[in-house]
Design a protein around this motif. Structure first.
Motif, PDB file in Angstrom:
ATOM      1  N   PHE B  61     -81.252 111.116 176.307  1.00 21.31           N
ATOM      2  CA  PHE B  61     -81.648 109.796 175.851  1.00 21.31           C
ATOM      3  C   PHE B  61     -81.113 109.518 174.446  1.00 21.31           C
ATOM      4  O   PHE B  61     -80.502 108.481 174.194  1.00 21.31           O
ATOM      5  N   THR B  65     -77.955 106.624 173.604  1.00 18.49           N
ATOM      6  CA  THR B  65     -78.331 105.247 173.284  1.00 18.49           C
ATOM      7  C   THR B  65     -77.817 104.736 171.945  1.00 18.49           C
ATOM      8  O   THR B  65     -78.271 103.700 171.487  1.00 18.49           O
ATOM      9  N   SER B  66     -76.900 105.414 171.319  1.00 16.00           N
ATOM     10  CA  SER B  66     -76.243 104.922 170.105  1.00 16.00           C
ATOM     11  C   SER B  66     -77.157 104.900 168.875  1.00 16.00           C
ATOM     12  O   SER B  66     -78.215 104.280 168.865  1.00 16.00           O
ATOM     13  N   VAL B  68     -76.831 103.345 166.105  1.00 16.68           N
ATOM     14  CA  VAL B  68     -77.058 102.018 165.531  1.00 16.68           C
ATOM     15  C   VAL B  68     -78.271 101.357 166.188  1.00 16.68           C
ATOM     16  O   VAL B  68     -79.161 100.842 165.512  1.00 16.68           O
ATOM     17  N   VAL B  69     -78.296 101.423 167.519  1.00 23.56           N
ATOM     18  CA  VAL B  69     -79.414 100.827 168.239  1.00 23.56           C
ATOM     19  C   VAL B  69     -80.716 101.527 167.860  1.00 23.56           C
ATOM     20  O   VAL B  69     -81.745 100.884 167.631  1.00 23.56           O
ATOM     21  N   PHE B  72     -82.050 100.566 164.289  1.00 20.70           N
ATOM     22  CA  PHE B  72     -82.606  99.211 164.223  1.00 20.70           C
ATOM     23  C   PHE B  72     -83.826  99.054 165.121  1.00 20.70           C
ATOM     24  O   PHE B  72     -84.726  98.286 164.822  1.00 20.70           O
ATOM     25  N   TRP B  73     -83.846  99.788 166.204  1.00 18.53           N
ATOM     26  CA  TRP B  73     -85.023  99.750 167.079  1.00 18.53           C
ATOM     27  C   TRP B  73     -86.241 100.264 166.320  1.00 18.53           C
ATOM     28  O   TRP B  73     -87.314  99.659 166.330  1.00 18.53           O
ATOM     29  N   TYR B  76     -86.976  97.515 163.528  1.00 18.26           N
ATOM     30  CA  TYR B  76     -87.481  96.210 163.921  1.00 18.26           C
ATOM     31  C   TYR B  76     -88.584  96.260 164.981  1.00 18.26           C
ATOM     32  O   TYR B  76     -89.513  95.475 164.959  1.00 18.26           O
ATOM     33  N   VAL B  77     -88.419  97.174 165.955  1.00 18.01           N
ATOM     34  CA  VAL B  77     -89.310  97.123 167.119  1.00 18.01           C
ATOM     35  C   VAL B  77     -90.543  98.003 166.961  1.00 18.01           C
ATOM     36  O   VAL B  77     -91.649  97.601 167.317  1.00 18.01           O
ATOM     37  N   VAL B  80     -93.845  96.690 165.815  1.00 17.39           N
ATOM     38  CA  VAL B  80     -94.578  95.878 166.791  1.00 17.39           C
ATOM     39  C   VAL B  80     -95.669  96.717 167.453  1.00 17.39           C
ATOM     40  O   VAL B  80     -96.737  96.225 167.797  1.00 17.39           O
ATOM     41  N   PHE B  81     -95.385  98.001 167.622  1.00 23.79           N
ATOM     42  CA  PHE B  81     -96.371  98.903 168.240  1.00 23.79           C
ATOM     43  C   PHE B  81     -97.334  99.491 167.205  1.00 23.79           C
ATOM     44  O   PHE B  81     -98.113 100.376 167.518  1.00 23.79           O
ATOM     45  N   LEU B 162     -75.447 103.438 157.400  1.00 29.51           N
ATOM     46  CA  LEU B 162     -76.203 102.356 158.041  1.00 29.51           C
ATOM     47  C   LEU B 162     -77.430 101.955 157.237  1.00 29.51           C
ATOM     48  O   LEU B 162     -77.962 100.850 157.399  1.00 29.51           O
ATOM     49  N   TYR B 165     -78.125  98.623 155.762  1.00 28.21           N
ATOM     50  CA  TYR B 165     -78.539  97.486 156.593  1.00 28.21           C
ATOM     51  C   TYR B 165     -80.031  97.503 156.908  1.00 28.21           C
ATOM     52  O   TYR B 165     -80.538  96.600 157.542  1.00 28.21           O
TER      53      TYR B 165
ATOM     54  N   ILE C   6     -96.501  92.391 174.404  1.00 26.46           N
ATOM     55  CA  ILE C   6     -95.444  92.876 173.520  1.00 26.46           C
ATOM     56  C   ILE C   6     -94.080  92.665 174.169  1.00 26.46           C
ATOM     57  O   ILE C   6     -93.144  92.187 173.551  1.00 26.46           O
ATOM     58  N   LEU C  72     -68.186 102.876 159.027  1.00 28.52           N
ATOM     59  CA  LEU C  72     -68.833 101.604 158.683  1.00 28.52           C
ATOM     60  C   LEU C  72     -68.246 101.013 157.401  1.00 28.52           C
ATOM     61  O   LEU C  72     -67.926  99.824 157.338  1.00 28.52           O
ATOM     62  N   LYS C 158     -70.195 104.542 171.649  1.00 24.62           N
ATOM     63  CA  LYS C 158     -71.503 104.427 171.020  1.00 24.62           C
ATOM     64  C   LYS C 158     -71.416 104.031 169.548  1.00 24.62           C
ATOM     65  O   LYS C 158     -72.426 103.694 168.933  1.00 24.62           O
ATOM     66  N   PRO C 161     -71.034  99.571 167.953  1.00 22.08           N
ATOM     67  CA  PRO C 161     -71.978  98.655 167.300  1.00 22.08           C
ATOM     68  C   PRO C 161     -71.748  98.535 165.806  1.00 22.08           C
ATOM     69  O   PRO C 161     -72.209  97.570 165.182  1.00 22.08           O
ATOM     70  N   TYR C 172     -74.270  94.862 170.551  1.00 23.37           N
ATOM     71  CA  TYR C 172     -75.370  94.952 169.596  1.00 23.37           C
ATOM     72  C   TYR C 172     -75.528  93.652 168.807  1.00 23.37           C
ATOM     73  O   TYR C 172     -76.639  93.173 168.566  1.00 23.37           O
ATOM     74  N   LEU C 189     -83.067  94.603 171.792  1.00 23.30           N
ATOM     75  CA  LEU C 189     -82.702  95.920 171.262  1.00 23.30           C
ATOM     76  C   LEU C 189     -82.936  97.017 172.295  1.00 23.30           C
ATOM     77  O   LEU C 189     -82.145  97.956 172.430  1.00 23.30           O
ATOM     78  N   GLY C 193     -79.977  99.381 174.088  1.00 20.01           N
ATOM     79  CA  GLY C 193     -80.057 100.843 174.149  1.00 20.01           C
ATOM     80  C   GLY C 193     -79.905 101.333 175.573  1.00 20.01           C
ATOM     81  O   GLY C 193     -79.128 102.258 175.848  1.00 20.01           O
ATOM     82  N   PHE C 196     -76.358 101.007 176.825  1.00 24.54           N
ATOM     83  CA  PHE C 196     -75.519 102.093 176.315  1.00 24.54           C
ATOM     84  C   PHE C 196     -75.717 103.354 177.142  1.00 24.54           C
ATOM     85  O   PHE C 196     -74.770 104.019 177.546  1.00 24.54           O
ATOM     86  N   LEU C 197     -76.984 103.667 177.387  1.00 24.28           N
ATOM     87  CA  LEU C 197     -77.307 104.867 178.153  1.00 24.28           C
ATOM     88  C   LEU C 197     -76.718 104.773 179.554  1.00 24.28           C
ATOM     89  O   LEU C 197     -76.157 105.727 180.086  1.00 24.28           O
TER      90      LEU C 197
END
Lengths: 265, 248, 215
Positions: B61, B65-66, B68-69, B72-73, B76-77, B80-81, B162, B165, C6, C72, C158, C161, C172, C189, C193, C196-197
């Motif tokens: 996993f 999933t990169s 960068v993602v 930021f996940w 930003y995300v 929320v939780f 990164l 950012y 959510i 970057l 990967k 982005p 992205y 987001l 992800g 990408f996977l």
């Protein structure tokens, strides 16, 4: 099916195999093997390659898992046991208690390259048996003396020749004070001129201790000098059993005759 | 040029702070990554499916999933939780998770290439699992894994850029600020990239020294030439395991 | 997840087409970038074998410098420097050049892995140097490099982005734009992800199989 070949005269045998089965995939290496070794016995296993003799040593060291049957050390269940009708694995914790009584010397020595000669020898006595470091070192030095390796005490293992490494490996196994010593083709990886040195060391151990020894070897002369019993294996079965003198001079079984002819020339 | 140098000099103190942030991210991320790598690397080798399965899923996993993602996940995300972290912590956690997954493969591979006979010897000496790993297996695997870990560490340093950012004032931020103040794109970015280069160089140098030490412990000390210690040749796949030291 | 509101499936469905559009750019970047990296990397590897130190030492420095500094920062640098060149071209080229430094090491290892006997056989047959390279060494070396190429393609995929920093609208960036617009980052987001996977995991399985077959 092989009948029991126990020669234990009273008392509990040091090693006992009861209907032991070992398969590699579809290949049945040991088929309900039964045999036992009395305390203090020196037993040589001979036979063509693939006959299962090395597998027996590896089962005894828990380097392989049996597919059936029981292996007993001093009458204690070691790798598996029956709970009612169920044949179950004995957990590692209990295995370790029994395993302390068994030691092994390998064909390829298997010394730890990240340790010196001395560290190789004291590692397990200190950390497994819980010996005081000073005691372990004293014992190690005595063993190094015995195998003629005292001056290499602080060498890294890959600075040693094969014969020297094997002598250290023997000292390492002995430092655990095993009741049973397994010797798996310990001279096969050595240059011919070195073999005699290592065999000499083993001969001395056989003469001066009462360790039960189980050896797989192609050195028939050595088997003859050291062991008091020879088992001939073929296709996972014991086909003949005798004292070395009889076995090497008057083999009865046809397979033994063929094998010895091929080996001794 | 002289204007630029003047501005550069006046901004040296803030460069110190920026380097500190980049180093915190890199070393913090590396420590977290190494801990995860060990856990998952050994986890992926166990016989128990309950340990191996989750380890593998985690590794695939976070490799898949990169970075960068991920960063930021988490930034930003995740709030929320209800998980709100400082930006620096977000950076360290993201870098640690991502490179921990890569590191796990390095650990697993290196441990697998320690000969099976070494495990057998430890069993014959009746050592406990932890004792086997700590005293015999890991020291040997360690020497194999360092070149690949060095690569990952440099990647991690590069990934840390990164952080700018997600509001952190790292070397990347410092570089863009310098350019904004001077309008000298070439000078500013050359300065910024040089800072990264020097950090990467020092990290590589340190790792090479570690590798020499690990090898010497295995009695494979090569009494390194200056070129070996200072050189920056990266490890490529398994060539790293055998190629080093023998390459002319 | 939906209970406390959510995760919003409507948002997810809304952004998905955008993301897939972005995915196309992402894959384009990877293909073009890898093409540049493969060709340039080979030339670097060959140039590094030059007997002249006047070639190898400066080249070594440039390669190390590119390889050990952040992609970057390099992207932004080149983008600002050549503001007249289309962003896509800048992005793909920088990506390609950055990875060329990695690929050159893959080629180096691949060339060194060709057994010495092959060179000796070529000499024994009196093949000219250029013919030896083209007909004997490189075909074998390239075969050795395929898994490395595959692995770097995945890792470049990967890293695409990073192009968000120079506003190339790949997957992205699409997600980021949607998030900024609607203030809901979770769906775009998360989906990015997962996408990408979805691409990188099967590809990495393929590469692993190739590695085993070639080993």
């Amino acid at each position: 099916m092989t009948s029991s070949t126990s020669t234990a005269q009273g008392g509990v045998p040091a090693i006992e195999f009861k209907d032991v089965v070992k398969r590699f995939g579809d290949n049945v290496v040991l088929d309900q093997l039964n045999f036992s070794v009395a305390k203090g016995d020196r037993v040589t296993l001979i036979g063509p390659s693939g006959s299962g003799k090395t597998t027996i040593l590896r089962l005894l060291m828990t380097l392989e898992e049996a597919n059936g049957g029981l292996i007993l050390i001093d009458g204690d269940p070691y790798t598996h046991e029956y709970k009612g009708d169920r044949w179950v694995e004995i957990p590692e914790k209990r295995r370790r208690v029994v395993r302390n009584r068994v030691g092994m010397v390998f064909q390829q020595f298997n010394l730890f390259p990240n340790m010196t000669v001395l560290e190789n020898i004291i590692e397990a006595p200190v950390n497994v048996l819980g010996l005081k470091k000073a005691d372990a070192v004293a014992r190690a030095e005595q063993l190094l003396e015995q195998v003629g390796m005292s001056e290499k005490r602080d060498f890294k293992t890959n600075q040693l020749s094969g014969g020297q490494q094997q002598r250290v490996a023997i000292a390492r196994a002995l430092a655990m004070d095993p009741e049973i010593l397994l010797l798996d083709e310990v001279t096969s990886a050595l240059d011919p001129e070195i073999v005699a040195d290592v065999l000499g060391v083993l001969r001395e151990i056989a003469e001066t201790t009462d360790i039960t020894m189980l050896l797989v070897t192609h050195e028939m002369q050595f088997a003859r000098e050291v062991s008091n019993r020879v088992l001939m294996f073929d296709k996972g079965q014991i086909v003949e059993e005798a004292d070395p003198e009889t076995m090497f001079t008057h083999p009865k079984h046809e397979r033994t005759q063929e094998f010895l002819k091929a080996v001794l020339g | 040029m002289s204007d630029f140098l003047q501005t550069l000099t006046s901004r040296l103190p803030s460069l110190g702070d920026a380097i500190l942030v980049t180093l915190e991210l890199t070393l913090g991320g590396a420590v977290l990554a190494m801990a995860l790598a060990l856990l998952l690397g050994f986890g992926a080798r166990t016989r128990s499916l309950w340990v191996r399965g989750p380890s593998r899923v985690f590794i695939e996993f976070f490799r898949g999933t990169s970075l960068v993602v991920q960063i930021f996940w988490i930034f930003y995300v995740l709030p929320v939780f209800g998980f709100k972290m400082e930006a620096l912590a977000v950076g360290i956690v993201a870098l640690g998770l991502n490179f921990g997954a890569y590191g796990a493969e390095v650990v697993r591979g290196s441990v697998a290439s320690v000969p099976a006979s070494q495990w057998e010897a430890t069993i014959a000496l009746n050592m406990s699992w932890f004792h086997r790993v700590r005293r015999v297996i890991f020291p040997q695997a360690w020497a194999l894994m360092i070149p690949m870990l060095t690569n990952l560490l440099i990647q991690l340093l590069k990934g840390s850029a990164l952080a700018y950012y997600i509001t952190l004032h790292d070397v990347n931020f410092w570089t863009t600020q310098l350019r904004r103040a001077t309008s000298e794109t070439v000078y500013s970015f050359t300065a910024g990239l040089l800072v990264y280069f020097v950090i990467a160089y020092l990290l590589t140098w340190g790792m090479n020294a570690l590798e020499e030490r690990a090898k010497r412990r295995l009695g494979r000390g090569t009494r390194p030439s200056l070129r070996d210690v200072v050189g920056l040749r990266p490890a490529v796949g398994t060539a790293a395991i055998t190629g080093r030291g023998t390459a002319a | 997840m939906t209970e406390n509101g959510i995760w919003n499936w409507e948002h997810a469905w809304e952004v998905l087409p955008d993301l897939l559009e972005g995915l196309v750019v992402t894959i384009e970047a990877t293909v073009v970038g890898m093409a540049i990296a493969s060709i340039l990397g080979l030339f670097i590897a060959l140039a590094m074998r030059s007997p002249s130190r006047w070639v190898t030492i400066p080249l070594r420095f440039v390669v190390d410098f590119i390889r050990m500094t952040p992609l970057l920062v390099q992207l932004v640098f080149v983008w600002l420097l050549f503001s007249t060149i289309p962003t896509l071209v800048v992005g793909f080229t920088v990506l390609g050049v950055h990875y060329a430094t990695y690929m050159s090491e893959v080629y180096r290892a691949g060339i060194e892995a060709v057994p010495k006997g092959q060179w000796e056989a070529a000499t024994a047959l009196n093949l000219p140097k250029s013919r030896t390279w083209r007909a004997v060494i490189l075909p074998q070396a390239v075969r050795n490099t395929l898994p490395g190429l595959g692995n770097y393609a995945i890792s470049m995929f990967k890293e695409t982005p990073f192009l968000f920093a120079i506003s190339v609208v790949e997957m992205y960036t699409k997600a980021q734009q949607y998030g900024a617009l609607t203030f809901s980052y979770i769906e775009p987001l998360t989906l990015v992800g997962l996408l990408f996977l979805l691409v990188s995991y099967p590809t990495s399985l393929l590469v692993r199989r190739m590695e085993i077959r070639l080993a």
